[in-house]
Design a protein around this motif. Structure first.
Motif, mmCIF file in Angstrom:
data_model
loop_
_atom_site.group_PDB
_atom_site.id
_atom_site.type_symbol
_atom_site.label_atom_id
_atom_site.label_comp_id
_atom_site.label_asym_id
_atom_site.label_seq_id
_atom_site.Cartn_x
_atom_site.Cartn_y
_atom_site.Cartn_z
ATOM 1 N N GLY A 95 0.778 -1.184 0.104
ATOM 2 C CA GLY A 95 -0.102 0.069 -0.225
ATOM 3 C C GLY A 95 0.794 1.317 0.030
ATOM 4 N N ILE A 96 1.841 1.162 0.852
ATOM 5 C CA ILE A 96 2.686 2.412 0.943
ATOM 6 C C ILE A 96 3.488 2.550 -0.432
ATOM 7 N N LEU A 97 4.048 1.755 -1.077
ATOM 8 C CA LEU A 97 4.878 1.848 -2.204
ATOM 9 C C LEU A 97 3.890 2.192 -3.569
ATOM 10 N N ILE A 98 2.696 1.586 -3.435
ATOM 11 C CA ILE A 98 1.952 1.761 -4.509
ATOM 12 C C ILE A 98 1.442 3.371 -4.572
ATOM 13 N N PHE A 99 1.159 3.816 -3.140
ATOM 14 C CA PHE A 99 0.562 5.196 -3.049
ATOM 15 C C PHE A 99 1.768 6.213 -3.293
ATOM 16 N N ILE A 100 2.866 5.885 -2.817
ATOM 17 C CA ILE A 100 3.928 6.716 -3.140
ATOM 18 C C ILE A 100 4.254 6.891 -4.826
ATOM 19 N N PHE A 101 4.366 5.844 -5.335
ATOM 20 C CA PHE A 101 4.788 5.971 -6.813
ATOM 21 C C PHE A 101 3.549 6.486 -7.800
ATOM 22 N N SER A 102 2.197 6.548 -7.112
ATOM 23 C CA SER A 102 1.021 6.650 -7.913
ATOM 24 C C SER A 102 0.901 8.472 -8.234
ATOM 25 N N GLN A 103 1.767 8.955 -7.463
ATOM 26 C CA GLN A 103 2.021 10.597 -7.571
ATOM 27 C C GLN A 103 0.923 11.447 -7.243
ATOM 28 N N ILE A 104 -0.073 10.672 -6.152
ATOM 29 C CA ILE A 104 -1.344 11.109 -5.698
ATOM 30 C C ILE A 104 -1.179 12.058 -4.525
ATOM 31 N N PHE A 105 0.026 12.474 -4.188
ATOM 32 C CA PHE A 105 0.417 13.084 -2.858
ATOM 33 C C PHE A 105 -0.286 14.456 -3.003
ATOM 34 N N ASN A 106 -0.764 14.762 -1.366
ATOM 35 C CA ASN A 106 -1.201 15.896 -1.244
ATOM 36 C C ASN A 106 -0.502 16.431 -0.012
ATOM 37 N N ARG A 107 -0.624 17.964 0.093
ATOM 38 C CA ARG A 107 0.158 18.703 1.093
ATOM 39 C C ARG A 107 -0.581 18.650 2.440
ATOM 40 N N ASN A 108 -1.923 17.933 2.191
ATOM 41 C CA ASN A 108 -2.617 17.455 3.551
ATOM 42 C C ASN A 108 -2.205 16.071 3.914
ATOM 43 N N ILE A 109 -1.458 15.979 5.100
ATOM 44 C CA ILE A 109 -0.914 14.629 5.377
ATOM 45 C C ILE A 109 -2.174 13.603 5.492
ATOM 46 N N LEU A 110 -3.312 14.374 6.337
ATOM 47 C CA LEU A 110 -4.331 13.202 6.305
ATOM 48 C C LEU A 110 -5.033 12.779 5.400
ATOM 49 N N LEU A 111 -4.922 13.288 3.936
ATOM 50 C CA LEU A 111 -5.452 13.016 2.849
ATOM 51 C C LEU A 111 -4.444 11.595 2.295
ATOM 52 N N ASP A 112 -3.256 12.084 2.528
ATOM 53 C CA ASP A 112 -2.267 10.914 2.202
ATOM 54 C C ASP A 112 -2.340 9.594 3.109
ATOM 55 N N VAL A 113 -2.556 9.683 4.281
ATOM 56 C CA VAL A 113 -2.639 8.648 5.125
ATOM 57 C C VAL A 113 -3.912 7.857 5.000
ATOM 58 N N SER A 114 -5.000 8.669 4.592
ATOM 59 C CA SER A 114 -6.397 7.980 4.531
ATOM 60 C C SER A 114 -6.210 7.198 2.796
ATOM 61 N N GLY A 115 -5.494 7.817 1.991
ATOM 62 C CA GLY A 115 -5.282 6.874 0.991
ATOM 63 C C GLY A 115 -4.278 5.652 1.106
ATOM 64 N N ILE A 116 -3.379 5.645 1.989
ATOM 65 C CA ILE A 116 -2.607 4.603 2.364
ATOM 66 C C ILE A 116 -3.403 3.607 2.906
ATOM 67 N N LEU A 117 -4.185 4.155 4.012
ATOM 68 C CA LEU A 117 -5.073 3.209 4.759
ATOM 69 C C LEU A 117 -6.052 2.524 3.995
ATOM 70 N N THR A 118 -6.531 3.209 3.166
ATOM 71 C CA THR A 118 -7.541 2.601 2.145
ATOM 72 C C THR A 118 -6.978 1.622 1.384
ATOM 73 N N LEU A 119 -6.087 1.732 0.936
ATOM 74 C CA LEU A 119 -5.372 0.551 -0.018
ATOM 75 C C LEU A 119 -4.985 -0.504 0.910
ATOM 76 N N ILE A 120 -4.428 -0.356 2.052
ATOM 77 C CA ILE A 120 -4.058 -1.266 2.858
ATOM 78 C C ILE A 120 -5.381 -2.294 3.232
ATOM 79 N N SER A 121 -6.510 -1.465 3.713
ATOM 80 C CA SER A 121 -7.637 -2.143 3.898
ATOM 81 C C SER A 121 -8.276 -3.071 2.857
#
Length: 218
Positions: A95-121
């Motif tokens: 989940g972490i690798l896929i999200f990092i390389f997907s380039q969907i990063f946002n300045r809001n850390i909460l958004l990034d954490v939400s995306g990573i946790l969603t992929l993990i789930s």
């Protein structure tokens, strides 16, 4: 745990699929001209199948190689817990690798954490289904294969088929996550559903634990 981790990496199926998903996430914007929301929806589906197929492959390898090792493990529940922990570790890594390389990063850390946790789930849902129907590699091959296909179909279509709306709460919530991310204005709205998906996956692991414990005693 070390033995189960080796099963994931020994024949390169997991690493090959992970690499392909990472490449897709990296170039999808330029090649397909799709929005971040659509790309994230596709990444969830890919994460689901990555986890499902890699876990199924791990159980297949386990059935071929670890018969002697299982005879040395005194506790059935420790073996089941090791499977769960390895799945969790691999899904966190993916989940972490896929999200990092997907380039969907946002300045809001909460958004990034939400995306990573969603992929993990979503990944845990895939490994949970593979674990529930791992009997296809041990006993009752047809039952395991049919069960996997049915659950995958329900996971992908549960929120899109009107006839299933009544029982949607007992279906794998993958399609619900996908439809939600495309209708809500913030990815943080996925957090409750991601939690629900993770709990659903945990229930699948618990059910499979008791199910295969009974089969082992018989």
């Amino acid at each position: 745990m070390r033995s189960y981790l080796k099963l994931f990496f020994q024949d390169f199926l997991y690493l090959t699929m992970l690499f392909a998903i990472i490449i897709f996430g990296f170039v999808a914007d330029q090649l397909l001209d799709i929005s971040s929301v659509k790309k994230f929806s596709l990444l969830m589906i890919e994460m689901f199948f990555l986890a499902l197929f890699s876990m199924m492959n791990a159980y297949h390898n386990d059935s071929q190689q670890n018969e002697y090792l299982k005879q040395k493990v005194n506790s059935y529940w420790w073996d089941a817990l090791a499977q769960f922990l390895v799945a969790l570790i691999v899904n966190i890594f993916s989940g972490i690798l896929i999200f990092i390389f997907s380039q969907i990063f946002n300045r809001n850390i909460l958004l990034d954490v939400s995306g990573i946790l969603t992929l993990i789930s979503v990944g845990m849902l895939g490994t949970g289904i593979a674990t529930l129907f791992k009997t296809q590699w041990y006993r009752h091959q047809s039952l395991g294969q049919i069960g996997t296909l049915v659950f995958v179909l329900l996971a992908l279509s549960g929120s899109t088929v009107g006839l299933l709306n009544v029982v949607e709460w007992i279906l794998p919530p993958l399609s619900k996550l996908i439809t939600t991310v495309q209708t809500e204005d913030s990815i943080t709205r996925l957090l409750p559903l991601a939690g629900q998906t993770f709990i659903y996956a945990d229930i699948l692991y618990i059910i499979s634990g008791f199910l295969y414990h009974e089969n082992k005693k018989n």
